[in-house]
Motif scaffolding. Sequence first.
Motif, PDB file in Angstrom:
ATOM      1  N   GLU A   9      67.007  56.915  52.764  1.00 49.81           N
ATOM      2  CA  GLU A   9      67.815  56.774  51.547  1.00 49.81           C
ATOM      3  C   GLU A   9      68.956  55.788  51.750  1.00 49.81           C
ATOM      4  N   ALA A  10      69.658  55.892  52.872  1.00 53.40           N
ATOM      5  CA  ALA A  10      70.765  54.975  53.146  1.00 53.40           C
ATOM      6  C   ALA A  10      70.256  53.539  53.276  1.00 53.40           C
ATOM      7  N   GLY A  11      69.049  53.373  53.806  1.00 52.18           N
ATOM      8  CA  GLY A  11      68.471  52.050  53.967  1.00 52.18           C
ATOM      9  C   GLY A  11      68.136  51.373  52.653  1.00 52.18           C
ATOM     10  N   ARG A  12      68.088  52.129  51.585  1.00 55.76           N
ATOM     11  CA  ARG A  12      67.801  51.559  50.263  1.00 55.76           C
ATOM     12  C   ARG A  12      69.031  50.896  49.637  1.00 55.76           C
ATOM     13  N   GLY A  13      70.205  51.208  50.171  1.00 55.75           N
ATOM     14  CA  GLY A  13      71.437  50.658  49.615  1.00 55.75           C
ATOM     15  C   GLY A  13      71.810  49.328  50.254  1.00 55.75           C
TER      16      GLY A  13
END
Length: 168
Positions: free
Chosen positions: A143-147
């Motif tokens: 999820e953090a990698g999507r930002g």
Amino acid sequence: MPTTDAPVVAAVHGAAAGVGLGLVCAADLVVAAQEAVFTTAYGGIGLTSDAGVSWFLPRLVGLRRAQEMFLTGRRLTAAEALDWGLVTTVVPDDEVDAAAREHAASVAAGPTRAFGAVRRLLRRSGDTDLHTHLADEQDSVVEAGRGSDLLEGARALAERRRPRFTGA
């Protein structure tokens, strides 16, 4: 506070007793004045704990120390609270607010979405087994990698500069 994703910084002047101790326990970073004291205070007025103190305190300082505070009414000095892991830092009384603002500014300039995910992971870590926790960590990394913060962090590392996170 316990269920918010936003990291919480607390500044403690004077006494943190009862509910005040609960707020300290729920915070992520705690700056205490040298003259601050910490106590459960409940037994002194014939009550049991509230504000989550009986849940947070043993997780922060250990069961035996929490029992001592509840059953004897022990008051911790700021130095003891630091040694026991109840506070993050102790500063001179007149520097508490500035130090707390500095911590808050540092957190606010960081990857706030990732910090929120870390806060959730830490909150749940005592209630999940390792296998489940590792899966939760993996989900949070994805999820953090999507930002955009990951890209900015990687660029800053490659360019040898401080990242400018946006929380997106």
